[in-house]
Design a protein around this motif. Structure first.
Motif, PDB file in Angstrom:
ATOM      1  N   THR B  41       0.836  -1.205   0.000  1.00 28.52           N
ATOM      2  CA  THR B  41       0.000   0.000   0.000  1.00 28.52           C
ATOM      3  C   THR B  41       0.868   1.250   0.000  1.00 28.52           C
ATOM      4  O   THR B  41       0.578   2.229  -0.701  1.00 28.52           O
ATOM      5  N   GLN B  83      -6.987   0.844  -0.874  1.00 28.77           N
ATOM      6  CA  GLN B  83      -7.383  -0.324  -0.100  1.00 28.77           C
ATOM      7  C   GLN B  83      -8.489   0.039   0.898  1.00 28.77           C
ATOM      8  O   GLN B  83      -8.558   1.155   1.383  1.00 28.77           O
ATOM      9  N   ASP B 156      -5.639  -1.560  -5.298  1.00 29.36           N
ATOM     10  CA  ASP B 156      -5.091  -2.146  -4.070  1.00 29.36           C
ATOM     11  C   ASP B 156      -6.106  -3.128  -3.492  1.00 29.36           C
ATOM     12  O   ASP B 156      -7.112  -2.723  -2.913  1.00 29.36           O
TER      13      ASP B 156
ATOM     14  N   HIS D 143      -2.843  -2.770   6.976  1.00 25.78           N
ATOM     15  CA  HIS D 143      -4.205  -3.277   6.908  1.00 25.78           C
ATOM     16  C   HIS D 143      -4.347  -4.666   7.526  1.00 25.78           C
ATOM     17  O   HIS D 143      -5.171  -4.886   8.418  1.00 25.78           O
TER      18      HIS D 143
HETATM   19 MG   LIG Z   1      -2.082  -2.755   2.061  1.00 20.85          MG
END
Ligand SMILES: [Mg+2]
Ligand SMILES: Nc1ncnc2c1ncn2[C@@H]1O[C@H](COP(=O)(O)OP(=O)(O)OP(=O)(O)O)[C@@H](O)[C@H]1O
Ligand SMILES: Nc1ncnc2c1ncn2[C@@H]1O[C@H](COP(=O)(O)OP(=O)(O)OP(=O)(O)O)[C@@H](O)[C@H]1O
Ligand SMILES: NC(N)=O
Ligand SMILES: [Mg+2]
Lengths: 282, 229, 339, 249, 380
Positions: B41, B83, B156, D143
């Motif tokens: 990312t 994302q 993403d 994430h």
């Molecule tokens: Mg990511």
């Protein structure tokens, strides 16, 4: 009895004043999340513009530009470093408001100045003088313009997009800096217009802004952040409430009553009259 | 088309990318893979200009865009789906699409094209985007990038949180899209999809490119090994 | 351990030993005043810096504390008669509200408990309904405005715009004496020091972490099994109690309490001071209050005409260039030196 | 143990849940699948008090959950994760976990400093593999790392009913594997409901699956039964159920 | 910091230079500076030059107390000229009493006070409010509506007015207060108009006056003829801000106007305009501040010292020809004998006198000379 009936149009006209001063805030506060304590000083700038020009009608567009440009400078110089930290903008702009007040004192002197009202605004219908009607008309026009801007133009949509997700807006191709500038310009410019109108009914001096700022924010809070219809209803509601509370008690108590009602109201509708709910957690 | 060389970036004092280089040729689909937290990312954000590059360059169409703002890159033809199913929560679904269309100065008709790919969005056009389910938001995000008609689409983990049947649709859409011209830079965890779509792989680890190569050169087991913990 | 406490100990020695020896009585009195504000700032640092509740009405609590103390002082001075301002406001007998304040214990207790109770009431009302952020800030600001209007309107009870002044003695000590004032200064400094240590303890405890969590994700905290409204209300009440105590100390130090001390502007000034010092650190809050207090005095003495420019400019500069305040700058410098 | 009867949720006229009946007995690992927008997250929201149903009842171990506040429901032993993970960015990983583990302590006792790491936190750290990141602030997590922290916080809470909303989204193959094993293990003593779209993951770890569609339970059964159902294929799996995304890195 | 050398005397000037009261107070400070300059030009006091130390009270009463302390203890000034609102005076009073220092207070006020350390050079109630009421009575205005700002001066003034009315067959139709800085007067105007009074007695202060008169005027129902509004806090300085159109023809009560016809005034107005600009006006509080400096200087000369006690002892009986006429210090109350004057606001923004008391009135802050006021000062 007449006195009682008279309070109705009076309440509406108080509401119109509240609306006019809060309208710009629905932009800067409602759309951008900037708690601009210098909003009052932009109102003041509008009023002094009217004083310098000596002509109310000419002053409306000029004050729009003057206050708008002041907002633009403020946005570029300082506020843009504060996006995402709305509470900090409150303090920053308060500092700005102090400086602007002092500046006005040095430029125009501490005493109030006088803006001659145009002759066609003398007289009135019933209890409502023409100048109050003028303010009501201006408020209506302002609401319509803001409504059209927000819902009928792509710019309005972009403004909202930038506030709601700045990074996503940028990566969606929006020039966030330009949108910020424009939004802040318009919000401040509306304050300038309000300032011109206020010369009809109030003092024009360095402290002008401080008299209206708390009320203006109450309107926005009660109406629901960034909600135009909320601001309209809240302004009218608070105007009427103010008018009748003062009628039955006095001006001091009316202010306290208004605040108490707003707190009580937020018990029922914690986010104001109209609120856009989001599923996201904060 | 896109040429990244020696890219470094990070957050504050923490460096995350250490000299990443990659190429996306015209019409190519490049898939970036790597375990969680390796910097995928971060890489895409730096390519889009959301994060500043502390070193290295990003070239797009032979032009150095390293110092350009994100929206300027979008206007040059880069499209980005970040994302985590992001949206403008208080705008309607249509509003979300219109914002992107207007920013890219595209005709409104492109919205219809995007809705063909994501028909599930059609009945939701008036709903606030913030009220959509996660998968619906992800579909909206894809549609929003498509309507800008990008020449390079950066995605993403676009299939995250999406139901299997629509993943297939998205896969088909990406395939079709990239067949029709645009290059694609994709971060994807689904190896199957990646293997089916990608022309080239870039495998990241710890902010470094550890392996890069054409799809033919890389075998499924190689990739797996590189991605194992 | 010793190193961790060294900065605090140094400051304590300077405050308790050096300042009373070196400063003239007038300046020491001013310092005592800044320290009173620092106590309020400490509470703001807790509620806002840690808990995210931007309270723009802290002056109200400060004022309640101040008025409680002032009522006690007025009653001792009147010695059974009516306080001076009631006489010229035409009040004929002592209002019932006033009677219990003849007791110093009650007055001091109310100075802390009164604000805390008001905070609990307000907090229960607004936090339970999840009113927060800017809404909370603006409501508390309106509260400050309303409080001033109420006090001004109740001239017979409160002294109106004038407030209360003309205090002679506290617990038998002549307030005009420099020695009394020095003693008061020491009391204020000790109270501040004690509260600082206690608050620091709180901030570093689990409760402090919870508070930060509530600030950054109130809704998520619910799903950890905590009631954020309760946490916020308790914190708000603590900070209100601190402000009240500060107000009670302020009155004998400065010799006046009036609505002008607790309205929108003074409340904002305190928050600004916290921001300038650095709201994320309690030391920043305290430092900010002292620095801003001193700056205001110094600027207005040096430039009676244009000092508002300087005050505003100082503040705008710190906010824009150093969002973490003075403490943030200090931290950056320290980090720059230690590689 | 968990019993939902005729639960209905209406948003501005839109029926997000349209009469859901669901019973999950103690110690079961139940998977919940369904098209995007079927109402899975809404269902979890209803159980945990985030959304109030227009009608229907939600009972957990004899308690009626409808109308209770979120934190009260947590205190009854119901914990959840979020589809978009929300962690406290300014707190470290340990502090996030510790807060989750401490909610049963009285408020005043929180005023003491945390000394060391409690057992619940230690276990959560170990199970989620976050040991290395323990002292980092949660704000720097990627994430996927956040997803883990969410799961860790849920574990540290030690609830009796665990609700996980797409826990493995964005995770790599190995991590999915670990999550699956973890969930199976937990389900021995607890009741677990997992929302997922990853059919491969389901095949490996699920015994019983409920399929939600347009706010109703469409079918219930084993993974094989469910994926063989033509209606499920039609609305959810798509035309190529055989080679539907299975392999992960 | 200017050291008080042997040939200098430091005096403090303490007025609001910022905040809402700056509007009024800055000009008073300017008048005081003018007086100091004139005295210095004439050779100073006791052969020494006066050096002003200016501080800002910032429209904030506690600040007045703090700055007063600073002037006394830090700067060790010989005396202080300062204050405007009664609140600021009440805040400073204990400071001056505590340190036994002198304050010269230049504004009309509500009376019921006399501190041994304050000299009051503005009017007390029997030199302004009562003459104002006498004037209304004389005009046959019997039904009166009271409008004031919510603080001590208007409230006390109105108490006196009500006592006067009760004793003089006047009827009070209403009594309304608005917070300082209030600007929304439509409801109040409605109340006033509906009550149909013969006159309004206005004790509003500051910016509120602008809003009140604008809104009263545009309501159209009231004119200076059928419903005069007698104001006691509006001087020449405020008229411009209100807008002459909105207030022309209305009566005010003071002791001095720019148009007051005395030789001393001609000189004062000329000197003031020369120093600050020909567009500037002079007003009653300015003149009272200007007088204060001269009266103090005279007392110092008489005492031969700037020490507080000798000056206090020397002050009683000092009489000077001032712009408003003869001003004499009353030793008993430390107030001044002053001439009361009613004036009408003219279209050019100046005020024309229509009535005066003929001779200076002896100050009576506790209204001891008025039987109807017996209840008011009880307890003093
Ligand atoms: Mg990511
Ligand atoms: N805002 C931030 N501040 C500091 N560090 C960050 C921040 N965001 C991410 N990081 C760190 O940078 C590294 C790379 O993060 P990045 O989000 O690029 O990973 P990723 O490869 O996209 O992972 P995932 O598959 O989980 O999305 C991680 O180790 C993470 O801890
Ligand atoms: N507050 C709301 N207002 C309007 N519609 C809503 C609201 N919340 C949810 N919905 C709608 O309810 C439906 C169910 O949403 P939900 O999030 O439960 O779906 P989901 O099954 O979790 O989907 P996904 O797999 O994509 O996460 C969606 O169509 C969504 O748009
Ligand atoms: N003394 C006055 N006008 O406050
Ligand atoms: Mg979902």
């Amino acid at each position: 009895m007449t006195a009682f009936v008279n309070q109705l149009p009076i309440g509406l006209s108080i509401g119109a004043v509240l609306l006019l001063i809060a309208l710009g805030l629905t932009f800067t506060f409602g759309q951008m999340g900037v708690i601009n304590m210098a909003h009052g000083e932009f109102i003041m700038a509008g009023a002094y513009t009217a004083f310098l020009l000596g002509d109310l009608v000419l002053a409306l567009p000029v004050a729009f530009l003057v206050a708008g440009l002041m907002g633009l400078v403020l946005e570029r110089a300082a506020i843009r470093h504060f996006y995402g930290r709305p509470l900090d903008t409150l303090l920053l702009t308060w500092g700005v408001s102090l400086v602007l007040q002092q500046l006005a004192r040095d430029l125009f002197g501490a005493p109030n100045v006088q803006v001659p009202a145009p002759s066609w605004l003398t007289g009135g219908v019933g209890i409502l003088p023409y100048n109050r009607l003028f303010i009501m008309g201006l408020a209506v026009a302002g609401v319509v313009a803001v409504w059209a801007y927000l819902t009928r133009t792509g710019l309005g949509r972009r403004t909202q997009a930038v506030v709601q997700n700045r990074q996503l807006a940028a990566t969606s191709g929006i020039d966030t800096g330009r949108v910020d500038m424009l939004t802040f310009f318009i919000g401040s410019a509306l304050a300038g217009v309000a300032g011109v109108a206020l010369t009809l009914i109030g003092p024009v001096g360095p402290a002008l802004g401080t008299y209206y700022i708390v009320d203006a924010f109450l309107v926005v809070v009660a109406g629901g952040l960034g909600q135009l219809r909320g601001a309209v209803l809240a302004a009218i509601g608070l105007g009427l409430l103010n008018s009748y509370a003062e009628f039955w008690s006095d001006a001091s108590l009316a202010k306290v009553v208004v605040l108490a009602v707003v707190i009580a109201f937020l018990q029922v509708r914690p986010q104001g009259l109209f609120v856009l709910r989001s599923r996201a957690l904060t | 088309m896109l040429s990244v060389s020696g890219l470094e970036s990070g957050y504050g004092r923490a460096r995350v990318l250490f000299g990443v280089s990659l190429e996306v040729g015209p019409g190519q689909l490049v898939c970036v893979m790597g375990r969680n937290g390796v910097g995928k990312t971060t890489l895409l954000n730096t390519v889009m200009g959301v994060l500043p590059a502390t070193a290295g360059t990003v070239m797009f169409d032979g032009r150095d865009v390293t110092r350009l703002k994100p929206h300027e890159r979008v206007r040059l033809g880069m499209g980005y789906v970040p994302q985590g199913h992001q949206c403008f929560p208080q705008l309607s679904v249509l509003g979300n699409l219109l914002v992107a269309v207007e920013a890219a100065k595209q005709p409104k008709e492109v919205i219809d094209e995007a809705l063909e790919i994501f028909p599930a969005l059609r009945p939701l056009l008036k709903r606030s985007a913030g009220h959509l389910s996660g998968g619906q938001q992800q579909q909206l995000a894809m549609a929003r990038a498509l309507v800008t008609k990008p020449r390079l689409l950066i995605l993403d983990e676009p299939t995250e949180g999406i139901q299997p049947s629509i993943i297939l649709e998205i896969e088909a859409a990406i395939e079709r899209l990239h067949a029709s011209g645009p290059a694609v830079l994709l971060v994807e965890q689904y190896l199957d999809i990646a293997l089916r779509l990608a022309d080239t792989f870039v495998i990241l680890d710890g902010g470094h490119v550890v392996r890069t190569g054409a799809a033919e050169e890389l075998h499924r087991e190689d990739v797996r090994r590189l991605l194992a913990v | 351990m010793i190193r961790a406490h060294l900065p605090f100990a140094t400051v304590a020695v300077i405050a308790l030993v050096a300042a009373p020896l070196l400063l003239e009585p007038f300046r020491l009195g001013l310092l005592a005043k800044y320290l009173c504000y620092a106590i309020v700032a400490l509470g703001i640092g807790l509620a806002w810096g840690q808990g995210g509740m931007l309270t723009l009405g802290q002056g109200v609590f400060f004022g309640l504390g101040g008025y409680s103390m002032a009522m006690y002082l007025k009653l001792t001075e009147a010695g059974g008669g009516l306080p001076d301002f009631m006489v010229w406001s035409g009040v004929e007998s002592l209002p019932a509200l006033w009677a219990p304040f003849a007791s110093p214990v009650f007055a001091l207790g109310m100075a802390v408990a009164g604000p805390a109770l008001l905070a609990v009431l307000l907090g229960t009302l607004v936090f339970r309904q999840r009113v927060r952020g800017a809404y909370f800030a603006i409501l508390t600001q309106a509260l400050a405005a309303a409080m001033v209007i109420l006090l001004v309107g109740q001239q017979g009870l409160s002294g109106g715009t004038n407030g209360m002044t003309n205090f002679f003695e506290l617990f038998g000590q002549d307030l005009a004496q420099d020695s009394t004032q020095r003693g008061l200064y020491l009391v204020v400094a000790c109270v501040l020091g004690g509260l600082y240590l206690a608050t620091r303890q709180l901030v570093h405890s689990r409760y402090g972490r919870l508070l930060v969590a509530v600030r950054d994700g109130e809704d998520r905290v619910r799903f950890l099994g905590y009631d954020p409204a309760l946490v916020k209300t308790v914190t708000f009440a603590i900070s209100a109690g601190m402000a009240g105590l500060a107000g009670a100390l302020f009155v004998p130090v400065v010799g006046i309490i009036s609505p002008a001390l607790l309205g929108v502007v003074p409340s904002l000034e305190l928050v600004v001071a916290v921001a300038v010092g650095g709201r994320h650190a309690l030391a920043g809050a305290v430092l900010g209050a002292v620095v801003m207090g001193y700056a205001k005095t110094a600027f207005s003495e040096q430039f009676a005409d244009g000092w508002l420019y300087l005050q505003g400019a100082l503040f705008i500069l710190v906010m824009t260039l150093a969002p973490k305040g003075i403490v943030g700058i200090a931290g950056r410098l320290r980090r720059a030196r230690t590689p | 143990m968990l019993e939902l009867r005729d639960v209905q949720v209406v948003f501005d006229g839109f029926r997000a849940l349209d009469g859901v009946d669901l019973t999950v007995p103690e110690g079961e690992l139940r998977f919940l699948i369904g098209p995007n927008g079927a109402g899975k997250t809404t269902l979890i929201d209803v159980i945990t008090g985030l959304t109030r149903p227009a009608a229907g009842s939600v009972r957990f171990e004899g308690y009626d959950l409808v109308g209770r506040k979120e934190h009260q429901i947590v205190r009854l032993g119901v914990g959840r994760t979020f589809q978009t993970s929300v962690v406290f960015e300014e707190l470290t990983v340990i502090e996030n976990l510790d807060l989750a583990a401490s909610f049963r302590r009285p408020l005043w006792s929180l005023a003491r400093r945390r000394r060391g790491v409690s057992e619940a936190v230690e276990q959560a750290l170990a199970r989620t593999g976050l040991e290395e990141l323990a002292e980092r602030s949660a704000g720097v997590l990627s994430h996927g790392q956040r997803q883990w922290l969410e799961i860790g916080m849920l574990l540290a809470q030690r609830p009796r009913l665990l609700l996980l909303d797409e826990p493995v989204a964005g995770m790599s193959k190995d991590e999915r594997e670990r999550t699956g094993e973890l969930l199976t293990q937990i389900a021995d003593e607890h009741t677990v409901i997992v929302v997922e779209h990853d059919m491969e993951f389901l095949r490996r770890h699920a015994s019983k699956v409920s399929v939600l569609h347009e706010g109703k339970v469409l079918v219930e059964g084993s993974v094989d039964e469910v994926s063989a159902d033509p209606r499920v294929q039609e609305v959810y799996l798509g035309r190529r159920p055989s080679d539907v995304v299975g392999e992960r890195p | 910091e200017p050291a008080a050398g042997s040939d200098e005397i430091k005096v403090g000037l303490l007025h609001s230079l910022s905040g809402t009261m700056a509007i009024s107070e800055v000009t008073v400070r300017d008048a005081e500076l003018l007086a100091i300059e004139e005295i210095n030009k004439a050779g100073g006091v006791l052969g020494k030059k006066l050096v002003p130390v200016v501080e800002d009270g910032a429209s904030d009463w506690p600040t007045f107390a703090e700055k007063a302390t600073k002037l006394i203890r830090q700067d060790k000034v010989a005396t202080v000229f300062g204050g405007w609102t009664s609140a600021s005076r009440k805040a400073m009073l204990p400071v001056f009493e505590r340190y036994k220092a002198l304050l010269w207070y230049p504004v009309q006020y509500e009376g019921l006070e006399s501190s041994p350390y304050i000299f009051y050079t503005g009017a007390t109630t029997n030199q302004q409010i009562i003459p104002g009421l006498d004037y209304l009575k004389e005009q046959g205005k019997k039904r009166v509506f009271l409008v004031g700002s919510d603080y001590v001066f208007p409230r006390t003034a109105n108490k006196i007015i009500k006592a006067y009315a009760a004793a003089n067959g006047m009827e009070i139709l209403g009594e309304e207060y608005t917070p300082l800085g209030h600007t929304e007067y439509s409801t109040l105007v409605n109340k006033v108009v509906q009550a149909r009074p013969d006159a309004v007695f206005n004790t509003l202060n500051g910016d509120s006056n602008v809003a009140f008169f604008k809104q009263l005027k545009s309501a159209g129902a009231a004119s200076a003829e059928n419903m005069p509004v007698l104001s006691v806090s509006i001087a020449e300085e405020e008229v411009t801000g209100i807008g002459v159109d909105n207030i022309a023809g209305q009566p005010v009560a003071w002791n001095y106007y720019q148009t007051t016809d005395t030789p001393a005034n001609a000189a004062f107005v000329k000197a003031y305009k020369a120093k600050y600009g020909s567009g500037k006006v002079t007003s009653d509080p300015m003149e009272a501040g200007y007088n204060a400096v001269y009266l103090w200087a005279e007392a110092v000369k008489k005492a031969g010292s700037t020490e507080v006690e000798p000056v206090r002892k020397a002050a009683p009986g000092i009489a000077l020809e001032r712009p408003e006429g003869l001003v004499t210090i009353d030793g008993e109350t430390q107030h001044m004998y002053k001439t009361a004057r009613i004036g009408i606001v003219q279209p050019d923004g100046l005020i024309k006198q229509v009535w005066d008391s003929g001779k200076p009135i002896k100050p009576d802050p506790y209204l001891k000379g008025y039987p109807w006021a017996a209840g008011l000062s009880a307890g003093q």
